[in-house]
Motif scaffolding. Sequence first.
Motif, PDB file in Angstrom:
ATOM      1  N   ALA A  34      38.043   0.674  47.419  1.00  0.00           N
ATOM      2  CA  ALA A  34      38.211   0.351  46.937  1.00  0.00           C
ATOM      3  C   ALA A  34      39.162  -0.721  46.489  1.00  0.00           C
ATOM      4  CB  ALA A  34      37.609   1.298  45.305  1.00  0.00           C
ATOM      5  N   HIS A  35      39.313  -1.743  45.952  1.00  0.00           N
ATOM      6  CA  HIS A  35      40.267  -2.650  45.853  1.00  0.00           C
ATOM      7  C   HIS A  35      40.775  -2.040  44.538  1.00  0.00           C
ATOM      8  CE1 HIS A  35      42.701  -6.306  43.853  1.00  0.00           C
ATOM      9  NE2 HIS A  35      43.101  -5.740  45.360  1.00  0.00           N
ATOM     10  N   VAL A  40      36.338  -3.653  43.215  1.00  0.00           N
ATOM     11  CA  VAL A  40      35.775  -3.899  44.610  1.00  0.00           C
ATOM     12  C   VAL A  40      35.655  -3.542  45.774  1.00  0.00           C
ATOM     13  CG1 VAL A  40      35.036  -6.325  43.320  1.00  0.00           C
ATOM     14  CG2 VAL A  40      36.805  -5.878  45.123  1.00  0.00           C
ATOM     15  N   ARG A  41      34.076  -3.132  45.931  1.00  0.00           N
ATOM     16  CA  ARG A  41      34.156  -2.529  47.398  1.00  0.00           C
ATOM     17  C   ARG A  41      34.215  -3.627  48.809  1.00  0.00           C
ATOM     18  NH1 ARG A  41      34.561   0.857  43.832  1.00  0.00           N
ATOM     19  NH2 ARG A  41      33.455   2.888  44.074  1.00  0.00           N
ATOM     20  N   LEU A  42      35.649  -3.379  49.632  1.00  0.00           N
ATOM     21  CA  LEU A  42      35.574  -4.027  50.708  1.00  0.00           C
ATOM     22  C   LEU A  42      34.009  -3.903  51.428  1.00  0.00           C
ATOM     23  CD1 LEU A  42      37.809  -5.821  52.512  1.00  0.00           C
ATOM     24  CD2 LEU A  42      38.076  -2.804  53.945  1.00  0.00           C
ATOM     25  N   HIS A  43      33.414  -4.851  51.782  1.00  0.00           N
ATOM     26  CA  HIS A  43      32.145  -5.343  51.782  1.00  0.00           C
ATOM     27  C   HIS A  43      32.178  -6.480  53.205  1.00  0.00           C
ATOM     28  CE1 HIS A  43      27.970  -5.123  50.659  1.00  0.00           C
ATOM     29  NE2 HIS A  43      27.798  -6.927  51.670  1.00  0.00           N
ATOM     30  N   SER A  44      30.932  -5.778  53.969  1.00  0.00           N
ATOM     31  CA  SER A  44      30.382  -7.114  55.418  1.00  0.00           C
ATOM     32  C   SER A  44      29.215  -6.900  55.368  1.00  0.00           C
ATOM     33  CB  SER A  44      32.004  -7.129  56.595  1.00  0.00           C
ATOM     34  OG  SER A  44      31.448  -7.710  57.243  1.00  0.00           O
ATOM     35  N   HIS A  45      29.266  -8.241  55.830  1.00  0.00           N
ATOM     36  CA  HIS A  45      27.268  -8.288  56.257  1.00  0.00           C
ATOM     37  C   HIS A  45      27.153  -9.371  57.407  1.00  0.00           C
ATOM     38  CE1 HIS A  45      28.669 -10.548  52.492  1.00  0.00           C
ATOM     39  NE2 HIS A  45      29.630 -11.501  53.344  1.00  0.00           N
ATOM     40  N   GLU A  46      26.101 -10.104  57.384  1.00  0.00           N
ATOM     41  CA  GLU A  46      25.297 -10.475  58.691  1.00  0.00           C
ATOM     42  C   GLU A  46      25.456 -12.331  58.241  1.00  0.00           C
ATOM     43  OE1 GLU A  46      22.414  -9.550  61.276  1.00  0.00           O
ATOM     44  OE2 GLU A  46      23.309  -7.639  61.694  1.00  0.00           O
ATOM     45  N   VAL A  47      26.497 -13.169  57.413  1.00  0.00           N
ATOM     46  CA  VAL A  47      26.593 -13.926  56.998  1.00  0.00           C
ATOM     47  C   VAL A  47      28.829 -14.368  57.201  1.00  0.00           C
ATOM     48  CG1 VAL A  47      26.904 -15.606  54.841  1.00  0.00           C
ATOM     49  CG2 VAL A  47      25.485 -13.981  54.415  1.00  0.00           C
ATOM     50  N   ARG A  48      27.805 -15.524  57.998  1.00  0.00           N
ATOM     51  CA  ARG A  48      29.665 -16.003  58.491  1.00  0.00           C
ATOM     52  C   ARG A  48      30.058 -17.035  57.862  1.00  0.00           C
ATOM     53  NH1 ARG A  48      30.577 -15.444  63.963  1.00  0.00           N
ATOM     54  NH2 ARG A  48      28.337 -14.471  65.291  1.00  0.00           N
ATOM     55  N   TYR A  49      31.296 -17.846  58.158  1.00  0.00           N
ATOM     56  CA  TYR A  49      31.921 -17.840  57.242  1.00  0.00           C
ATOM     57  C   TYR A  49      31.184 -19.691  57.484  1.00  0.00           C
ATOM     58  CZ  TYR A  49      35.207 -14.574  55.566  1.00  0.00           C
ATOM     59  OH  TYR A  49      35.880 -13.706  54.850  1.00  0.00           O
ATOM     60  N   GLY A  50      31.603 -20.524  57.180  1.00  0.00           N
ATOM     61  CA  GLY A  50      31.656 -21.915  57.109  1.00  0.00           C
ATOM     62  C   GLY A  50      32.193 -22.593  57.474  1.00  0.00           C
ATOM     63  N   SER A  51      33.435 -22.145  57.249  1.00  0.00           N
ATOM     64  CA  SER A  51      34.683 -22.786  57.271  1.00  0.00           C
ATOM     65  C   SER A  51      35.044 -22.038  58.067  1.00  0.00           C
ATOM     66  CB  SER A  51      35.059 -23.399  56.164  1.00  0.00           C
ATOM     67  OG  SER A  51      35.517 -22.258  55.180  1.00  0.00           O
ATOM     68  N   THR A  64      28.632  -0.383  44.004  1.00  0.00           N
ATOM     69  CA  THR A  64      28.561   0.935  44.940  1.00  0.00           C
ATOM     70  C   THR A  64      28.282   1.543  45.958  1.00  0.00           C
ATOM     71  OG1 THR A  64      28.621   2.042  43.319  1.00  0.00           O
ATOM     72  CG2 THR A  64      30.769   1.114  42.696  1.00  0.00           C
ATOM     73  N   GLY A  65      27.259   1.635  45.669  1.00  0.00           N
ATOM     74  CA  GLY A  65      25.547   2.163  46.749  1.00  0.00           C
ATOM     75  C   GLY A  65      25.797   1.553  47.942  1.00  0.00           C
ATOM     76  N   ASP A  66      26.283   0.075  47.649  1.00  0.00           N
ATOM     77  CA  ASP A  66      25.963  -0.792  48.854  1.00  0.00           C
ATOM     78  C   ASP A  66      26.219  -0.111  50.171  1.00  0.00           C
ATOM     79  OD1 ASP A  66      25.374  -3.138  50.516  1.00  0.00           O
ATOM     80  OD2 ASP A  66      25.115  -4.494  48.863  1.00  0.00           O
ATOM     81  N   ALA A  67      25.050  -0.222  51.418  1.00  0.00           N
ATOM     82  CA  ALA A  67      25.681   0.263  52.324  1.00  0.00           C
ATOM     83  C   ALA A  67      26.040  -0.556  53.352  1.00  0.00           C
ATOM     84  CB  ALA A  67      24.246   0.655  53.477  1.00  0.00           C
ATOM     85  N   ASN A  68      26.317  -1.862  53.084  1.00  0.00           N
ATOM     86  CA  ASN A  68      27.749  -2.622  54.362  1.00  0.00           C
ATOM     87  C   ASN A  68      28.522  -2.591  53.066  1.00  0.00           C
ATOM     88  OD1 ASN A  68      25.835  -4.122  55.815  1.00  0.00           O
ATOM     89  ND2 ASN A  68      24.317  -5.008  53.856  1.00  0.00           N
ATOM     90  N   SER A  69      29.886  -1.691  52.228  1.00  0.00           N
ATOM     91  CA  SER A  69      29.915  -1.550  52.148  1.00  0.00           C
ATOM     92  C   SER A  69      30.887   0.111  52.770  1.00  0.00           C
ATOM     93  CB  SER A  69      30.576  -1.540  50.842  1.00  0.00           C
ATOM     94  OG  SER A  69      29.941  -2.169  50.360  1.00  0.00           O
ATOM     95  N   TYR A  70      30.636   0.448  53.742  1.00  0.00           N
ATOM     96  CA  TYR A  70      30.874   1.883  54.912  1.00  0.00           C
ATOM     97  C   TYR A  70      31.665   1.553  56.479  1.00  0.00           C
ATOM     98  CZ  TYR A  70      27.906   4.886  52.210  1.00  0.00           C
ATOM     99  OH  TYR A  70      27.256   6.321  50.992  1.00  0.00           O
TER     100      TYR A  70
END
Length: 204
Positions: A34-35, A40-51, A64-70
């Motif tokens: 957590a920041h 906010v929780r540090l998070h990632s997912h299969e979305v790439r930067y467009g730049s 806080t319940g998002d599984a993509n934040s582990y």
Amino acid sequence: MSLLLCTLFITLFVDIVHAAGFQFVTCGSVIKLAHIQSNVRLHSHEVRYGSGSGQQSVTGVTDTGDANSYWVVKGTQDKPCKRGVPIKCGTVIRLNHLQTRLNLHSHFFQSPLSNNQEVSAFGENGEGDSGDYWTVQCDDDFWRRDDIIHLKHKDTGRYLHASHNQFGRPISGQREICAIPSQGQDTLWQAMEGIYLKPSDGTS
């Protein structure tokens, strides 16, 4: 109940409570970060930067319940750590995204919204390069769950940060995560929800 049995019961109860708390962040633990300033929780997912690098994006989410934040706490490629061993303050670690198996990464690309240093998720099957290395800066001998820490990127010397900028579609409302030159109140993080492995015998 005899005094001996009472003593054994109390000792066992204290051990269970102590173990349930898992006061240290240990190698192999699966955690959310957590920041402190924005929560906010540090998070990632299969979305790439467009730049920038075009690598997998890393963001901050309020859910806080998002599984993509582990994230899995790991050692470096040349200095792996043993599962269950508490992480010493000053240790260089990797944070491996549980769902996609990519590592928290940074480099000299510009971040897309604030033009700071981009933070991405990078690698293949958990292996990347030295851009995945982060130094845990905390005030104790070991990283405790209640510690407020900084994460300093080893290659560039910049600090993990959640900016005030928010993305639009397809990740509307998620905050930009980037790295900035100096530490401060806006670069503080804390380990939160997760699966904390029991510390191994000894803390050395």
